[in-house]
Design a protein around this motif. Structure first.
Motif, short mmCIF file in Angstrom:
data_model
loop_
_atom_site.label_atom_id
_atom_site.label_comp_id
_atom_site.label_asym_id
_atom_site.label_seq_id
_atom_site.Cartn_x
_atom_site.Cartn_y
_atom_site.Cartn_z
N GLY A 129 -7.52 -1.84 -3.38
CA GLY A 129 -6.31 -2.83 -3.05
C GLY A 129 -5.88 -2.91 -2.19
O GLY A 129 -5.23 -3.11 -1.06
N ALA A 130 -5.40 -1.43 -2.04
CA ALA A 130 -4.62 -0.26 -1.18
C ALA A 130 -5.26 -0.39 0.47
O ALA A 130 -5.23 -0.33 1.28
N LEU A 131 -6.54 -0.24 0.27
CA LEU A 131 -7.45 0.55 0.94
C LEU A 131 -7.45 -0.98 2.76
O LEU A 131 -7.96 -1.42 3.05
N LEU A 132 -7.86 -1.83 1.13
CA LEU A 132 -7.96 -3.42 1.32
C LEU A 132 -6.65 -3.82 2.19
O LEU A 132 -6.82 -4.87 3.31
N ALA A 171 0.85 -1.06 -0.23
CA ALA A 171 -0.07 -0.08 0.40
C ALA A 171 0.99 1.27 -0.19
O ALA A 171 0.31 2.51 -0.60
N LEU A 172 1.90 1.23 0.84
CA LEU A 172 2.74 2.20 0.92
C LEU A 172 3.87 2.55 0.31
O LEU A 172 3.27 3.70 -1.00
N ALA A 173 3.51 1.25 -0.95
CA ALA A 173 4.67 1.99 -2.38
C ALA A 173 3.10 2.07 -3.64
O ALA A 173 3.46 2.63 -4.06
N ILE A 174 2.18 1.26 -3.61
CA ILE A 174 1.15 2.07 -4.63
C ILE A 174 1.03 3.85 -4.29
O ILE A 174 0.97 4.97 -4.85
N SER A 176 5.00 5.58 -5.84
CA SER A 176 4.74 5.88 -6.52
C SER A 176 3.65 6.72 -7.73
O SER A 176 3.96 8.15 -8.58
N ILE A 177 2.59 6.99 -6.73
CA ILE A 177 1.67 8.13 -7.54
C ILE A 177 2.18 9.55 -7.06
O ILE A 177 2.37 10.22 -8.20
N GLY A 186 4.42 9.60 -10.29
CA GLY A 186 3.20 9.86 -10.92
C GLY A 186 2.77 9.22 -11.88
O GLY A 186 2.15 9.26 -12.72
N GLU A 187 2.41 7.75 -10.98
CA GLU A 187 1.73 6.79 -11.89
C GLU A 187 0.26 7.09 -11.42
O GLU A 187 -0.04 8.11 -10.07
N PRO A 188 -1.02 6.31 -12.09
CA PRO A 188 -2.21 6.66 -11.71
C PRO A 188 -3.06 6.48 -11.42
O PRO A 188 -2.36 5.41 -10.92
N LEU A 189 -4.04 6.73 -10.46
CA LEU A 189 -4.25 6.16 -9.17
C LEU A 189 -5.87 5.99 -9.69
O LEU A 189 -6.14 6.02 -10.20
#
Length: 137
Positions: free
Chosen positions: A124-127, A103-106, A109-110, A114-117
């Protein structure tokens, strides 16, 4: 094909937790991390030499070196804290909390790449975060 490597990574990460928990019993976790690092160093260089990839070292840019070294430092610190957490806690709690890194990597990365969310990444990150909180409390 990437997902096969990712699944293998997950499998070996799970085995790492099990083997480490047994191996660090009564051992200084920093010593255990150092031994683990030497083993990884031998395996990684063995693969490089076996594949004949050592020639590509000369193609690395200054930027490559900086971020590979930073990645190595982050990995080392992660391992040191992971082994200490395993020594103090249960694998069934430590390993999933460690996977909060997904989740931290997500998020990182944003922010930094600049990766899209996407909605799937967000859910997935929230879960993952929710599951981690359940395990902690």
């Amino acid at each position: 094909m990437w997902w096969i490597y990712a699944l293998l990574s997950a499998l070996f990460a799970a085995l790492t937790a099990i083997f480490a928990k047994v191996g660090i019993k009564g051992v200084d976790t920093n010593v255990a991390t150092a031994i683990r690092t030497v083993v990884i160093l031998i395996v990684a260089w063995g693969i490089v030499l076996f594949k004949g990839s050592q020639g590509s070292i000369g193609t690395l840019t200054r930027n490559n070196w900086i971020f590979i070294v930073l990645s190595g430092l982050a990995t080392g610190l992660s391992w040191i804290f992971y082994f200490k957490a395993l020594q103090l806690g249960e694998v069934s709690q430590v390993a999933p909390v460690d996977k909060l890194s997904v989740a931290l990597a997500i998020v990182l990365s944003i922010v930094f790449l600049g990766e899209p969310l996407t909605w799937k990444n967000a859910v997935g990150a929230l879960l993952i975060i929710s599951g981690t909180l359940v395990l902690i409390f």
